[in-house]
Every structure is written in C-alpha cells, then in structure tokens.
Design a protein around this motif. Structure first.
Motif, short mmCIF file in Angstrom:
data_model
loop_
_atom_site.label_atom_id
_atom_site.label_comp_id
_atom_site.label_asym_id
_atom_site.label_seq_id
_atom_site.Cartn_x
_atom_site.Cartn_y
_atom_site.Cartn_z
N ARG A 71 12.18 -6.81 -24.74
CA ARG A 71 11.92 -5.94 -23.58
C ARG A 71 11.64 -6.78 -22.33
O ARG A 71 12.06 -6.40 -21.23
CB ARG A 71 10.75 -5.00 -23.88
N VAL A 72 10.92 -7.88 -22.50
CA VAL A 72 10.64 -8.76 -21.36
C VAL A 72 11.94 -9.32 -20.80
O VAL A 72 12.17 -9.33 -19.58
CB VAL A 72 9.70 -9.90 -21.78
N GLN A 73 12.82 -9.80 -21.68
CA GLN A 73 14.09 -10.37 -21.23
C GLN A 73 14.93 -9.32 -20.51
O GLN A 73 15.55 -9.60 -19.47
CB GLN A 73 14.85 -10.93 -22.43
N GLU A 74 14.95 -8.11 -21.05
CA GLU A 74 15.73 -7.03 -20.41
C GLU A 74 15.13 -6.65 -19.06
O GLU A 74 15.88 -6.42 -18.09
CB GLU A 74 15.77 -5.81 -21.34
N LEU A 80 10.75 -12.63 -4.98
CA LEU A 80 11.11 -12.94 -6.36
C LEU A 80 9.86 -12.91 -7.26
O LEU A 80 9.89 -12.35 -8.37
CB LEU A 80 11.78 -14.30 -6.44
N LEU A 81 8.79 -13.48 -6.77
CA LEU A 81 7.54 -13.49 -7.55
C LEU A 81 7.02 -12.07 -7.77
O LEU A 81 6.54 -11.73 -8.86
CB LEU A 81 6.49 -14.33 -6.83
N MET A 82 7.13 -11.24 -6.75
CA MET A 82 6.67 -9.86 -6.87
C MET A 82 7.53 -9.07 -7.85
O MET A 82 7.02 -8.28 -8.65
CB MET A 82 6.68 -9.18 -5.49
N ARG A 83 8.85 -9.29 -7.82
CA ARG A 83 9.73 -8.60 -8.78
C ARG A 83 9.39 -9.02 -10.20
O ARG A 83 9.39 -8.21 -11.14
CB ARG A 83 11.20 -8.91 -8.50
N THR A 84 9.11 -10.30 -10.38
CA THR A 84 8.75 -10.82 -11.70
C THR A 84 7.47 -10.16 -12.20
O THR A 84 7.39 -9.70 -13.34
CB THR A 84 8.56 -12.34 -11.65
N THR A 129 17.01 -6.96 -15.45
CA THR A 129 17.15 -5.79 -14.59
C THR A 129 16.60 -6.06 -13.19
O THR A 129 17.14 -5.57 -12.19
CB THR A 129 16.42 -4.58 -15.21
N ALA A 130 15.54 -6.87 -13.12
CA ALA A 130 14.93 -7.21 -11.83
C ALA A 130 15.62 -8.39 -11.16
O ALA A 130 15.17 -8.85 -10.11
CB ALA A 130 13.45 -7.54 -12.04
N ASP A 131 16.74 -8.86 -11.74
CA ASP A 131 17.50 -9.99 -11.19
C ASP A 131 16.63 -11.24 -11.10
O ASP A 131 16.60 -11.93 -10.08
CB ASP A 131 18.08 -9.64 -9.82
#
Length: 309
Positions: free
Chosen positions: A262-265, A218-222, A269-271
């Motif tokens: 854009r950050v929120q989107e 999760l941290l990496m996706r973020t 997208t990255a769940d």
C-alpha cells in the motif's frame, strides 16, 4: 500489590513453584511460529526471558490443539508430548500448561510448568487452581492490552512538540521517543512490529532544477501519502531532508507485506520516487536494531535503482 501484568506473572509463577514444585515456570507469548518467553522462574533449565523457540516444537502447541492434557504427570505416557522436539531437547518429564487468551478468545500465549522428572498422578487434581490463576492473569493482561490504544494516543499527543515544521510528521526526536516506548511494549508483551526506512530519490535534483518550493511540495506529497495508508496507532516520521520512517505496531509479517504494498502504491500515485527497506521486530533483536536492518535494505534498494537507471 499486584497491579500490572509483569507483577502478576511473577507472583503466579512464584506461587505455583511453592505449591507444585517444578523446575521451570514460564509465561509465554505465541507470535506466528515463535514461542517467546516473557517471564521465567527457572531453577535448572537455564531458560531466560526473551528466549524464543519454534511454537510447533513445543508441548504447548499440542496441548492447545487438544492432542494432550493440561497436566501430564509423565510426558512419556502422552505420545504427542513425548514426540515434541523441544520436550526431547530440554528433557521434560512432567508438564503443566494452560492457554492465555485475549478478550476476543484468540491465543496470546501459555502459562506453563516443566520438570525433568515425572510427578505423582495426583498433581492432575491441581488443574482447577492453575486454570484459575491463568484466568486471573489473563484479566490483568487484557486490561493492559485494552488500554494500549489510549496509552499510545496519549504518547502521540505528548510528542507533538517533536513535529517536523514542514510536513507535520514526527521529527527524529519524536521518532526515537516513540520507538523506545513501543519497544518497551514489545519487550513486555512479545508484540511483533514492522519498521520501514524510506529515502526519496529525486529531492536534491528537484531542489536544484526547480527550486526549493518544488522540493517542499514533494516532501508534502510524500507525507500525505504515507499518513494516508497508516493506522492511528502507527508512527510516520521525517528524519532528515529526504529520509522518512514508519513504525507499524502489533503487525505480523503478512500484515507488513500488505502495508508495504500500500505504501508503494500510495507513493506511486503521489508521483514520488523512493527507495524502501523493511524489517520486522522479533525476539532476538529490538526495534532499533530492526530499523538499522531496514535502513541497510533501503540503501541496497537505492544502489540497485541507480544501477538499473
């Protein structure tokens, strides 16, 4: 020796004071509807560097639009200048002002002189001198601004030892270092900037329910999502377990709103579920104070999400 914008500004104002008199000389920055005093040589008005006024209230705003001359020996004789709210507030009898422009021609700010008393009409003959000094000041300014990206890149490289081991983003030490250096630029040139505080909503739950490996994923996706939507000059950091921060440089309010969207989107997208808070660095408070406000907004958003859930 004059080799930087600050020294050039001070030397220019000192020379003009001795040549033309005038109680107040300033080098200003126009940012949105803010007219920010970067440097001031004051002998009576009580104006200091860092003060900000409404741009549309100034004589300079009218001068830039062509509503009056660069030199007005008696502002009362120029209707647009006499009606300027700041001129009435300060008590301006005479005015000198020329634009300071970036390399692309856009307005950076103004070189301006104010005096409470009208001056001899012959002072208008000094326009070529004032314009030449403004052009030289712009040359120094633009040389520094054009070097800005290279300087920022060198700072980012120099901070590589302050990277977060898991995500590769800057850690808290790197964040504080780069925030301080960007604040120095903001203070020097009157740049605006945006800071964002981000806190993940589900990290502790995922660590407990699915294991630390899932939490690390999760941290990496973020990190990837945040890094993907930022520019090379911006800063993204992981400050703690589930805390992230972003710094967008030379970013006005409208750019910041677009970036936040854009950050929120990207996070969606990255769940990644997260609470966000944003604040602008403006005249009157620095980047550290702006980030404290962004942090407070983030916590308000997190409380609201918990209530709604």
């Amino acid at each position: 020796m004059i080799n930087d914008f600050a020294t050039a500004a001070q030397a220019t104002m000192s020379y003009l004071r001795h040549r033309l008199g005038f109680r107040l000389w300033m080098v200003t920055r126009t940012e949105g509807d803010d007219w920010i005093v970067l440097f001031a040589d004051d002998a009576g008005y009580g104006i200091k560097a860092g003060q900000a006024f409404r741009w549309t209230d100034t004589i300079c705003a009218r001068m830039v639009l062509g509503h009056g001359p660069n030199i007005a020996p008696a502002t009362a004789d120029v209707a647009a200048y006499a009606e300027a709210p700041l001129a009435r507030q300060l008590g301006v009898g005479a005015y000198v002002g020329v634009p300071l422009r970036r390399t692309d021609g856009s307005l950076f700010g103004t070189l301006v002189g104010l005096d409470p008393e009208p001056r001899p009409r012959e002072i208008r003959e000094e326009l070529d001198t004032v314009t030449l000094l403004a052009d030289l000041l712009c040359a120094v300014l633009n040389a520094e601004l054009n070097e800005g990206d290279a300087v920022r890149q060198a700072e980012r490289t120099g901070a590589d030892v302050t990277r977060d081991g898991l995500t590769g983003l800057y850690n808290r030490r790197g964040w504080e270092l780069l925030l301080q250096r960007e604040e120095e630029r903001c203070s020097r040139y009157g740049h605006s900037a945006c800071v964002v505080s981000i806190d993940l909503d589900d990290l502790q739950f995922i660590n407990d329910a699915q294991g630390v490996a899932s939490g690390d994923a999760l941290l990496m996706r973020t990190a990837r999502a945040l890094d993907h939507v930022t520019r090379g000059s911006d800063v993204v950091a992981r400050l703690g377990d589930d805390e992230f921060a972003m710094l967008m440089v030379e970013c006005d309010y409208f750019d910041a709103q677009a970036m936040l969207l854009r950050v929120q989107e990207a996070l969606a997208t990255a769940d990644v579920r997260a609470s966000l808070g944003m604040a602008m660095r403006k005249a009157g408070f620095d980047l550290e104070e702006a980030f404290a406000m962004a942090d407070a907004e983030m916590y308000r958003a997190k409380r609201t999400r918990k209530v709604l859930n």
